[in-house]
Design an enzyme around this catalytic site. Structure first.
Site, PDB file in Angstrom:
ATOM      1  N   GLY A   1       0.895  -1.298  -0.112  1.00  0.00           N
ATOM      2  CA  GLY A   1       0.028  -0.043  -0.120  1.00  0.00           C
ATOM      3  C   GLY A   1       0.889   1.285  -0.113  1.00  0.00           C
ATOM      4  CD  GLU A   2       3.183   2.425   3.633  1.00  0.00           C
ATOM      5  OE1 GLU A   2       4.312   3.071   3.304  1.00  0.00           O
ATOM      6  OE2 GLU A   2       3.419   1.715   4.491  1.00  0.00           O
ATOM      7  N   GLY A   3       0.880   4.046  -1.618  1.00  0.00           N
ATOM      8  CA  GLY A   3       1.062   4.560  -2.937  1.00  0.00           C
ATOM      9  C   GLY A   3       2.217   3.852  -3.651  1.00  0.00           C
TER      10      GLY A   3
END
Length: 380
Positions: free
Chosen positions: A319-321
Site C-alpha cells: 500500500g502507501e502508493g
C-alpha cells in the site's frame, strides 16, 4: 454540497485529439501493436493533455492522504489502532517503500493529514495543518464523520487538487497512509456494488490471520447495514462509513478530473474513493489509471465496475502508493515513445507506364484495319 454537481463540470479527455494521436501512431516506424499497451497509454495521455504528439511527464507528484479509523479498535488490522502516524513518520524519514521508490524516481511526496489520531506536535505543521478531525468513528456502530466534517474533508481534497494543478503537477500518484482504511474501503465498495461482506473482505496491506479476517468481515457486515440506507447520497455515504481521509481522496479525484489532471490509483482505498466519485460523475474515471493489482477482492470489484485495467500485477500489497508509483515509469515510457519515435519514411510513388501509354493511331483494330479508318466498300 451536492457531489452530483460534478457531473456537469467534468468532461472526457478530447476524443478528437485521441483520434489524431492514433493516426500519428500509425505513421511511426515501429509497427502498430508492437508496443502493446504502451500505445494505448500514449494515446490516452495525448487526449488528456490535448497535445499531439504527447508531452513528457515531467512534474509527477505522489499525494498521500493519512487517517486513522475507529473500526481498527476491533482488531481488524495488522497494525494497532491509532498508529497511522507511524506510517507517516516513516515516509517523512525516507524509511518506507514509497519513500525509497520516490527517492529513486526523483518524485516529490506530499502527505496530507485528514484524520490522524495523534498529537499534532508529533508531525510537521505542513502535514497536520489540514486535519479535519482526530480519527474517524467506528463505522460498525456509528458514523465515521458528521455531515459537516464530510463536506469539510471533501473540500480539503478539492483544495489539494487545485494546489497541485496550479503548481504545474502533470500527473498524480494517489495513495493512503491509514490504519483500518481497507475495512472502510471494503464497506463502500460492497455497498456500491451490492455484494456481501465476505466477497469484498481482504487481508489488508499488513496481512492478517484467519481469526482477524473473520472479525474484519463481521465489521464490514455491520457497517453495510448502516451504509445501505444512505446509498442515494454520496456525501452521506462517506460520512456514515467512510472517513476523513477517504472523503478527502474522493474530493481530490473529482476536482482533479475537473482540472484535467491525470491520476494513477494505488490500492483498494483509492479504488473505493474512485468508485464513490464515479457514482457522482460518470465521466471522471476517464482521467484515472489503475496502477496495480493489490490482491484485495474489493479492489478487483471496484476496478471492474469502472472498467479500469491495472497496469501492473507484481504482488505488491504494502500500500502507501508504492504499487502505483511502480507504474509511473511505464506511463513515462509510453509518453516518451509516442513523442520521440521517428515517423516512417514514405515510399516514392511509382508510375505504371503501361496504364499511361497513349495508344498508337496506327495500331490495327480487332479486324486488322488501322484505328479510325473507314472499312472498304464493294466496288461498282
Amino acid at each position: 454540497m451536492n457531489l452530483d454537481d460534478f457531473s456537469d463540470l467534468i468532461e472526457r479527455p478530447d476524443g478528437g485529439v485521441r483520434r489524431d494521436a492514433e493516426e500519428h501512431r500509425e505513421r511511426l516506424a515501429v509497427p502498430v501493436g508492437a508496443l502493446g499497451r504502451l500505445d494505448e497509454l500514449g494515446e490516452w495521455l495525448s487526449a488528456a493533455q490535448q497535445s499531439v504528439p504527447v508531452k513528457a511527464i515531467e512534474r509527477p507528484r505522489v499525494v498521500l492522504f493519512a487517517g486513522d479509523h475507529g473500526v481498527a479498535e476491533l482488531d481488524v488490522s495488522g497494525r494497532s489502532a491509532g498508529t497511522a502516524h507511524e506510517l507517516v513518520r516513516a515516509a517523512l524519514d525516507g524509511a518506507s517503500p514509497v519513500a525509497v521508490l520516490a527517492r529513486r524516481f526523483s518524485v516529490p511526496v506530499r502527505i496530507v493529514d485528514a484524520g490522524l489520531d495523534c498529537d499534532p506536535e508529533l508531525l510537521p505543521e505542513a502535514v497536520v495543518r489540514h486535519r479535519v478531525r482526530r480519527g474517524s468513528g467506528r463505522i460498525d456502530v456509528e458514523d465515521a464523520l458528521t455531515a459537516e466534517e464530510a463536506e469539510q474533508a471533501v473540500r480539503l481534497g478539492m483544495r489539494i487538487a487545485d494546489e497541485e494543478a496550479d503548481s504545474g503537477t502533470d500527473l498524480v500518484v494517489l495513495g493512503d497512509l491509514s490504519v483500518g482504511g481497507t475495512t472502510a474501503a471494503a464497506t463502500l465498495i460492497a455497498a456500491l456494488c451490492g455484494t456481501d461482506a465476505s466477497v469484498v473482505t481482504g487481508r489488508g496491506g499488513a496481512g492478517i490471520d484467519d481469526l482477524t479476517w473473520m472479525r474484519k468481515c463481521a465489521a464490514v457486515r455491520d457497517a453495510l447495514r448502516r451504509a445501505r440506507p444512505v446509498l442515494g447520497d454520496q456525501l452521506e455515504l462517506l460520512a456514515a462509513v467512510g472517513g476523513a481521509d477517504l472523503a478527502a481522496m474522493t474530493g481530490f479525484l473529482l476536482q482533479s478530473a475537473v482540472r484535467r489532471m491525470p491520476v494513477v490509483l494505488d490500492g483498494v482505498v483509492s479504488a473505493a474513493c474512485a468508485l464513490v466519485a464515479q457514482r457522482a460523475a460518470f465521466r471522471a474515471p476517464d482521467w484515472w489509471l489503475a496502477g496495480q493489482v493489490s490482491g484485495e477482492p474489493a479492489q478487483a470489484k471496484a476496478l471492474d465496475r469502472m472498467a479500469l485495467t491495472p497496469l501492473l500485477d507484481h504482488g505488491v500489497t504494502v500500500g502507501e502508493g508504492s504499487g502505483a508509483l511502480l507504474a509511473l515509469p511505464l506511463v513515462q515510457a509510453a509518453a516518451a515513445l509516442a513523442a520521440e519515435l521517428p515517423v516512417r519514411a514514405q515510399e516514392p510513388d511509382t508510375q505504371d507506364t503501361q496504364n499511361t501509354q497513349e495508344p498508337d493511331a496506327r495500331e490495327p483494330d480487332g479486324h486488322g484495319a488501322p484505328a479510325g479508318a473507314e472499312p472498304a466498300g464493294p466496288t461498282a
